[in-house]
Design a protein around this motif. Structure first.
Motif, PDB file in Angstrom:
ATOM      1  N   LEU A  70      -1.653  -6.935   3.767  1.00  0.00           N
ATOM      2  CA  LEU A  70      -3.008  -6.741   4.284  1.00  0.00           C
ATOM      3  C   LEU A  70      -3.056  -6.662   5.807  1.00  0.00           C
ATOM      4  O   LEU A  70      -3.810  -5.860   6.375  1.00  0.00           O
ATOM      5  CB  LEU A  70      -3.954  -7.808   3.751  1.00  0.00           C
ATOM      6  CG  LEU A  70      -3.719  -9.289   4.099  1.00  0.00           C
ATOM      7  CD1 LEU A  70      -4.424  -9.671   5.392  1.00  0.00           C
ATOM      8  CD2 LEU A  70      -4.212 -10.185   2.977  1.00  0.00           C
ATOM      9  N   GLN A  71      -2.265  -7.479   6.482  1.00  0.00           N
ATOM     10  CA  GLN A  71      -2.289  -7.445   7.945  1.00  0.00           C
ATOM     11  C   GLN A  71      -1.719  -6.134   8.480  1.00  0.00           C
ATOM     12  O   GLN A  71      -2.199  -5.592   9.477  1.00  0.00           O
ATOM     13  CB  GLN A  71      -1.511  -8.632   8.512  1.00  0.00           C
ATOM     14  CG  GLN A  71      -2.196  -9.973   8.274  1.00  0.00           C
ATOM     15  CD  GLN A  71      -1.460 -11.121   8.949  1.00  0.00           C
ATOM     16  OE1 GLN A  71      -0.274 -11.030   9.261  1.00  0.00           O
ATOM     17  NE2 GLN A  71      -2.173 -12.223   9.165  1.00  0.00           N
ATOM     18  N   TRP A  72      -0.696  -5.630   7.795  1.00  0.00           N
ATOM     19  CA  TRP A  72      -0.075  -4.366   8.215  1.00  0.00           C
ATOM     20  C   TRP A  72      -1.051  -3.203   8.050  1.00  0.00           C
ATOM     21  O   TRP A  72      -1.155  -2.337   8.923  1.00  0.00           O
ATOM     22  CB  TRP A  72       1.192  -4.133   7.390  1.00  0.00           C
ATOM     23  CG  TRP A  72       1.957  -2.891   7.742  1.00  0.00           C
ATOM     24  CD1 TRP A  72       2.059  -2.314   8.967  1.00  0.00           C
ATOM     25  CD2 TRP A  72       2.743  -2.088   6.859  1.00  0.00           C
ATOM     26  NE1 TRP A  72       2.870  -1.199   8.902  1.00  0.00           N
ATOM     27  CE2 TRP A  72       3.296  -1.045   7.614  1.00  0.00           C
ATOM     28  CE3 TRP A  72       3.044  -2.167   5.489  1.00  0.00           C
ATOM     29  CZ2 TRP A  72       4.125  -0.068   7.054  1.00  0.00           C
ATOM     30  CZ3 TRP A  72       3.872  -1.205   4.941  1.00  0.00           C
ATOM     31  CH2 TRP A  72       4.408  -0.175   5.707  1.00  0.00           C
ATOM     32  N   LEU A  73      -1.789  -3.171   6.948  1.00  0.00           N
ATOM     33  CA  LEU A  73      -2.669  -2.049   6.655  1.00  0.00           C
ATOM     34  C   LEU A  73      -4.051  -2.179   7.287  1.00  0.00           C
ATOM     35  O   LEU A  73      -4.822  -1.220   7.291  1.00  0.00           O
ATOM     36  CB  LEU A  73      -2.824  -1.893   5.143  1.00  0.00           C
ATOM     37  CG  LEU A  73      -1.559  -1.517   4.359  1.00  0.00           C
ATOM     38  CD1 LEU A  73      -1.889  -1.336   2.889  1.00  0.00           C
ATOM     39  CD2 LEU A  73      -0.926  -0.235   4.906  1.00  0.00           C
ATOM     40  N   ALA A  76      -5.282   0.517   9.800  1.00  0.00           N
ATOM     41  CA  ALA A  76      -5.649   1.806   9.212  1.00  0.00           C
ATOM     42  C   ALA A  76      -6.940   1.712   8.407  1.00  0.00           C
ATOM     43  O   ALA A  76      -7.846   2.544   8.553  1.00  0.00           O
ATOM     44  CB  ALA A  76      -4.512   2.307   8.322  1.00  0.00           C
ATOM     45  N   ILE A  77      -7.035   0.685   7.554  1.00  0.00           N
ATOM     46  CA  ILE A  77      -8.153   0.618   6.618  1.00  0.00           C
ATOM     47  C   ILE A  77      -9.448   0.172   7.294  1.00  0.00           C
ATOM     48  O   ILE A  77     -10.532   0.663   6.969  1.00  0.00           O
ATOM     49  CB  ILE A  77      -7.799  -0.295   5.431  1.00  0.00           C
ATOM     50  CG1 ILE A  77      -6.615   0.304   4.659  1.00  0.00           C
ATOM     51  CG2 ILE A  77      -8.989  -0.472   4.499  1.00  0.00           C
ATOM     52  CD1 ILE A  77      -6.095  -0.568   3.545  1.00  0.00           C
ATOM     53  N   SER A  78      -9.360  -0.722   8.267  1.00  0.00           N
ATOM     54  CA  SER A  78     -10.581  -1.149   8.961  1.00  0.00           C
ATOM     55  C   SER A  78     -11.199   0.015   9.734  1.00  0.00           C
ATOM     56  O   SER A  78     -12.418   0.062   9.934  1.00  0.00           O
ATOM     57  CB  SER A  78     -10.284  -2.312   9.915  1.00  0.00           C
ATOM     58  OG  SER A  78      -9.362  -1.924  10.927  1.00  0.00           O
ATOM     59  N   ALA A  79     -10.372   0.957  10.160  1.00  0.00           N
ATOM     60  CA  ALA A  79     -10.869   2.120  10.898  1.00  0.00           C
ATOM     61  C   ALA A  79     -11.396   3.212   9.971  1.00  0.00           C
ATOM     62  O   ALA A  79     -12.089   4.131  10.413  1.00  0.00           O
ATOM     63  CB  ALA A  79      -9.755   2.693  11.780  1.00  0.00           C
ATOM     64  N   LEU A 377       4.835   4.505   1.972  1.00  0.00           N
ATOM     65  CA  LEU A 377       4.933   3.233   2.687  1.00  0.00           C
ATOM     66  C   LEU A 377       4.999   2.074   1.698  1.00  0.00           C
ATOM     67  O   LEU A 377       4.515   2.169   0.569  1.00  0.00           O
ATOM     68  CB  LEU A 377       3.729   3.076   3.614  1.00  0.00           C
ATOM     69  CG  LEU A 377       3.596   4.129   4.726  1.00  0.00           C
ATOM     70  CD1 LEU A 377       2.217   4.033   5.368  1.00  0.00           C
ATOM     71  CD2 LEU A 377       4.694   3.972   5.766  1.00  0.00           C
ATOM     72  N   ASP A 378       5.565   0.967   2.151  1.00  0.00           N
ATOM     73  CA  ASP A 378       5.798  -0.196   1.289  1.00  0.00           C
ATOM     74  C   ASP A 378       4.551  -1.060   1.152  1.00  0.00           C
ATOM     75  O   ASP A 378       4.386  -2.064   1.851  1.00  0.00           O
ATOM     76  CB  ASP A 378       6.974  -1.007   1.849  1.00  0.00           C
ATOM     77  CG  ASP A 378       7.254  -2.267   1.034  1.00  0.00           C
ATOM     78  OD1 ASP A 378       6.881  -2.291  -0.148  1.00  0.00           O
ATOM     79  OD2 ASP A 378       7.834  -3.220   1.601  1.00  0.00           O
ATOM     80  N   TRP A 379       3.654  -0.660   0.270  1.00  0.00           N
ATOM     81  CA  TRP A 379       2.472  -1.457  -0.063  1.00  0.00           C
ATOM     82  C   TRP A 379       2.082  -1.131  -1.491  1.00  0.00           C
ATOM     83  O   TRP A 379       2.574  -0.172  -2.085  1.00  0.00           O
ATOM     84  CB  TRP A 379       1.299  -1.153   0.880  1.00  0.00           C
ATOM     85  CG  TRP A 379       0.851   0.285   0.855  1.00  0.00           C
ATOM     86  CD1 TRP A 379       1.341   1.306   1.618  1.00  0.00           C
ATOM     87  CD2 TRP A 379      -0.155   0.870   0.009  1.00  0.00           C
ATOM     88  NE1 TRP A 379       0.714   2.489   1.309  1.00  0.00           N
ATOM     89  CE2 TRP A 379      -0.209   2.257   0.319  1.00  0.00           C
ATOM     90  CE3 TRP A 379      -1.006   0.373  -0.972  1.00  0.00           C
ATOM     91  CZ2 TRP A 379      -1.089   3.132  -0.313  1.00  0.00           C
ATOM     92  CZ3 TRP A 379      -1.885   1.253  -1.611  1.00  0.00           C
ATOM     93  CH2 TRP A 379      -1.927   2.613  -1.276  1.00  0.00           C
TER      94      TRP A 379
END
Length: 416
Positions: A70-73, A76-79, A377-379
């Protein structure tokens, strides 16, 4: 006169197309390549039963659906969160609505009109599409594709790789890119099944009489490797060799991790989540009379069909005859899964290019000028619109990264 820089996007899925849109809007020439004859095949398949595009829940809950990534993404996702995505879809002439579960759908529930409008807008803005081109190599500023039996070489100033994971390989995501990137010393977490079914061992009776039966209004309880106790209501399907369906998919990451760690995953199935154990005991105090046990169970509790079969499958005769033991079994029926179904049968995949291998815009540190997006990507995330949202969002951020990279780097070709 300065020659217009060329960006190659490999993969015509949501992540690749979003990257193409962002880069094209910045004034760069964008060429999209894809191994299949048409774009977004998996996207269209996902829309067959109703295109769930995103989810309306509050962002602080939404981002948790990406587990430890979640911290990595978040950048991107908040934007480009659910609200932004719905606004973007509105710009394509498609209205959306929130369903009773909080999931967001296009007004007509279909994927095709959205895709058709999007592709039309991309083509009219100058994005070119090269279908039936399979990437086979990347060397220097050259990308090599296989097309109509021949090798085609293409120069690029920057590249976005958005070729998906490895689920539904017939639709284009086959994970073949792993060997290419591994050869360039890119760290890759092995691809695994996500949002998938699991194998269990059923009796011949259950297989013969109830395979394919939906099990509705139930709940799963499971303790994760981290010790978290998860309880969720939903429904699933009993298959001939195990279980699948939405409730199973919601637990798939935790079940898979347990199988990888312990060799098996044990969960508790609550057959009557709307009743407490004490309420069930009270209902079972009704006299059985001349009814058979199965009729008595149906009369008292409404348990019949596949639910009754699962109960008989996992309980001893003594447990069935004692009201307290039966009530406990109904609320905590043990189910064991011993194997994950293959990635080819999964809705999505986990694993991919590691966070340590990319910068903040998903550019590969080993291959400057080459960006990754989407399921490469690794998610992972559960179904419910989270998968698509992250694909759109990571594609958008990778596209922004390309624009920044090209604005800061004047050489004609990327150096791989």
């Amino acid at each position: 006169m300065t020659k217009q820089k060329v960006v190659v996007v490999v993969g015509a899925g949501p992540a690749g197309l979003m990257a193409a849109e962002v880069i094209n809007a910045a004034g760069y020439q964008v060429q999209v390549f894809d191994a299949k004859p048409s774009a977004c095949r998996k996207f269209l398949l996902a829309g067959v039963g109703g295109m769930n595009i995103t989810h309306s829940e509050p962002y602080d809950e939404f981002i948790k659906r990406y587990y430890e990534k979640l911290q990595w993404l978040d950048k991107a996702i908040s934007a480009f969160d659910a609200r932004a995505l719905r606004h973007w879809i509105k710009g394509l002439g498609i209205d959306t609505f929130v369903g009773s579960s909080g999931r967001v759908f296009p007004s007509d529930m279909k994927a095709a009109p959205l895709l058709r409008n999007w592709l039309k807008r991309l083509r009219e803005s100058g994005v070119t599409f090269n279908m039936n081109h399979r990437l086979i190599d990347i060397k220097g500023e050259l990308l090599s594709f296989r097309h109509a039996g021949d090798s085609v070489s293409v120069h690029a100033d920057a590249v976005v790789l958005a070729m998906g994971g490895a689920s539904w390989p017939k639709l284009g995501s086959d994970g073949a890119w792993q060997s290419m990137l591994s050869a360039a010393n890119v760290q890759i977490q092995p691809l695994q099944s996500a949002n998938c079914g699991f194998y269990s061992q059923w009796s011949d009776h259950l297989q013969k009489n109830h395979a394919g039966s939906p099990v509705k209004n139930i709940a799963f309880r499971f303790k994760t490797l981290a010790g978290e106790d998860i309880y969720r209501k939903g429904e699933c399907i009993v298959s001939e060799d195990g279980m699948e369906g939405s409730l199973v998919y919601a637990f798939s990451k935790h079940l898979r991790d347990a199988i990888n760690h312990h060799g098996a995953a044990h969960l508790q199935l609550d057959l009557l989540p709307d009743l407490s154990e004490q309420q069930i005991v009270k209902k079972l105090q009704l006299k059985q009379g001349k009814d058979s046990f199965s009729k008595y169970l149906k009369r008292c509790l409404g348990i019949s069909g596949v639910k009754a079969a699962l109960l008989y499958e996992r309980c001893s005769k003594d447990q069935l005859q004692d009201a307290q033991s039966l009530a406990e079994s109904i609320k905590k029926l043990p189910i064991t899964f011993n194997k994950v179904k293959s990635i080819e049968q999964a809705i999505s995949s986990a694993g991919g290019v590691c966070e340590s291998s990319v910068d903040g815009y998903f550019m590969l540190t080993q291959l400057p000028g080459v960006f990754c997006a989407g399921e490469m990507l690794d998610w992972e995330a559960p179904t419910g619109g989270y998968l698509l949202t992250a694909c759109f969002a990571t594609g958008r951020l990778a596209g922004m990264g390309v624009c920044e990279y090209l604005s800061l780097n004047s050489p004609a070709g990327i150096s791989l």
